[in-house]
Design a protein around this motif. Structure first.
Motif, PDB file in Angstrom:
ATOM      1  N   ASN A  40      40.351  42.090  37.977  1.00 56.93           N
ATOM      2  CA  ASN A  40      40.270  40.626  37.844  1.00 56.93           C
ATOM      3  C   ASN A  40      39.478  40.095  36.651  1.00 56.93           C
ATOM      4  O   ASN A  40      38.986  38.988  36.686  1.00 56.93           O
ATOM      5  CB  ASN A  40      39.681  40.008  39.114  1.00 56.93           C
ATOM      6  CG  ASN A  40      40.705  39.988  40.233  1.00 56.93           C
ATOM      7  OD1 ASN A  40      41.898  39.850  39.966  1.00 56.93           O
ATOM      8  ND2 ASN A  40      40.253  40.155  41.443  1.00 56.93           N
ATOM      9  N   SER A  41      39.337  40.905  35.620  1.00 57.36           N
ATOM     10  CA  SER A  41      38.561  40.435  34.481  1.00 57.36           C
ATOM     11  C   SER A  41      39.483  39.910  33.386  1.00 57.36           C
ATOM     12  O   SER A  41      39.043  39.265  32.451  1.00 57.36           O
ATOM     13  CB  SER A  41      37.728  41.569  33.922  1.00 57.36           C
ATOM     14  OG  SER A  41      38.598  42.624  33.570  1.00 57.36           O
ATOM     15  N   GLN A  61      37.423  43.184  44.359  1.00 57.29           N
ATOM     16  CA  GLN A  61      38.796  42.808  44.703  1.00 57.29           C
ATOM     17  C   GLN A  61      39.736  42.986  43.512  1.00 57.29           C
ATOM     18  O   GLN A  61      39.315  42.813  42.377  1.00 57.29           O
ATOM     19  CB  GLN A  61      38.819  41.324  45.081  1.00 57.29           C
ATOM     20  CG  GLN A  61      38.039  40.969  46.328  1.00 57.29           C
ATOM     21  CD  GLN A  61      38.950  40.862  47.527  1.00 57.29           C
ATOM     22  OE1 GLN A  61      39.933  40.146  47.488  1.00 57.29           O
ATOM     23  NE2 GLN A  61      38.623  41.578  48.593  1.00 57.29           N
ATOM     24  N   GLY A  62      40.981  43.294  43.819  1.00 59.83           N
ATOM     25  CA  GLY A  62      41.999  43.285  42.775  1.00 59.83           C
ATOM     26  C   GLY A  62      42.276  44.646  42.157  1.00 59.83           C
ATOM     27  O   GLY A  62      42.996  44.750  41.164  1.00 59.83           O
ATOM     28  N   LYS A  76      46.064  45.780  42.355  1.00 62.62           N
ATOM     29  CA  LYS A  76      46.894  44.994  41.437  1.00 62.62           C
ATOM     30  C   LYS A  76      46.757  45.531  40.005  1.00 62.62           C
ATOM     31  O   LYS A  76      47.745  45.741  39.303  1.00 62.62           O
ATOM     32  CB  LYS A  76      46.456  43.525  41.503  1.00 62.62           C
ATOM     33  CG  LYS A  76      47.504  42.566  41.026  1.00 62.62           C
ATOM     34  CD  LYS A  76      47.098  41.118  41.323  1.00 62.62           C
ATOM     35  CE  LYS A  76      47.424  40.232  40.150  1.00 62.62           C
ATOM     36  NZ  LYS A  76      46.417  39.214  39.891  1.00 62.62           N
TER      37      LYS A  76
END
Ligand code: GTP
Ligand code: MG
Length: 312
Positions: free
Chosen positions: A168-169, A195-196, A199
């Motif tokens: 998520n960065s 999180q993430g 993905k």
């Protein structure tokens, strides 16, 4: 053998530091020193870690030091800090994260910052890697922040480059920038406690499959440095890639291509040094005005430099 190289072979750490300073400052004795260094051969494993600021590169380096020290290997770390000419903030962070290793003789940590070196930071860093190798370290880890041209250049001399990303960065976008896929041999998803992760992993996998060859698919490793997780696997993948480079035909080809590029770079640097010296000596430099034609001026000066034998 250059005196500093002799002393390095006797594990004189001050000679090592001095030799690195010499390449940083573009000392006139640099090339003969490096040639002696190179003649000793390559023995160490060269690992590069690159990625966005704060991705956890230093934390990973710290864990890799612990891991490889346990396996009985000695480690040199070169932290490249292109932003600060005085090795400021970023190094402080690295010091804090790696300080447990500062009293260990088997660990050497050095930061490199931009100085006056003609070849720039990337040239000096590449030379420093080989100097550390000549001293006798088993593993040499280079940490660079970000993925600008100079970092990409540095990674061309390391064996295995790990690109560190976090969930998520948005830094996965960097990979699409020219050159990143060319240097990435390994993707690390650090901060896998956030999180993430899945993905990001799916996205990376797609990317990796696009560039996959039969012999080599870029591995993706998840790590959580704060919990010391994934470091064993990361080191395994580094070693696997090293084996690929040194035990297969295509690995050998890759190493040869890298060397070729480096020779061109050294020649370019030497010619440029020569041209600069020539221009400095000329006191009848044509007056450059705001309206000067840069092409004509370049052609004229180059012609004069060639005519006067390019100094040699
Ligand atoms: N949650 C979480 N935080 C982490 C992890 N690894 C590192 N961090 C934190 O991320 C921050 C940056 O870590 P560094 O290791 O300094 O990152 P870096 O990439 O070396 O940073 P720069 O050198 O400044 O670019 C620190 O606060 C770490 O504690 C992780 O696996 N999980
Ligand atoms: Mg760092």
């Amino acid at each position: 053998m250059h005196e500093l190289v002799e002393r390095m072979r006797k594990k004189d750490i001050r000679a090592l530091a001095r030799a690195i300073t010499m390449v940083e400052n573009d000392h006139p004795e640099k090339l003969p020193l490096l040639s002696d260094v190179f003649s000793l051969g390559k023995h160490a494993i060269y690992v590069g870690l690159t990625g966005s600021p704060g991705a956890g590169k230093s934390s990973l380096v710290n864990q890799l030091i612990t891991h490889t020290r346990k396996e009985g290997m000695t480690v040199a770390v070169i932290a490249v800090d292109p932003t600060s000419p005085f090795s400021g903030g970023a190094l402080l962070g690295d010091r804090i994260r790696m300080n447990q290793h500062f009293t260990d003789d088997g660990v050497f940590i050095r930061s490199m910052a931009t100085r006056g070196s003609l070849g720039g930071l990337s040239r000096a860093t590449k030379d420093a890697i080989r100097i550390c190798d000549a001293y006798g370290f088993d593993v040499i880890i280079v940490e660079t922040v970000g993925v600008g041209q100079s970092e990409l250049d540095i990674m061309k001399v390391v064996d295995t480059t790990a690109v560190v990303l976090t969930p998520n960065s948005g830094d996965v976008l960097q990979i699409f920038k020219a050159g990143i896929m060319e240097i990435a041999n390994l993707f690390v998803i650090n901060k896998a406690d956030l999180q993430g992760v899945e993905k990001l992993k799916a996205l990376l996998r797609e990317l990796v499959m696009m560039s996959a060859t039969e012999e080599h698919i870029i591995p993706i490793v998840k790590t959580i440095t704060t919990e010391k997780k994934g470091i064993d696997e990361l080191w395994e993948k580094i070693k696997e890639h090293h084996d690929y480079l040194y035990r297969t035909r295509s690995g050998e080809r890759r190493r040869r291509e890298q060397l070729e590029l480096e020779v061109y770079e050294l020649i370019r640097e030497e010619i440029w040094r020569d041209v600069i010296a020539f221009l400095k000596e000329k006191d009848d430099l044509p007056l450059i005005e705001a309206s000067s034609d840069p092409y004509r001026l370049a052609i004229k000066l180059l012609a004069e430099w060639k005519k006067e034998g390019g100094n040699s």
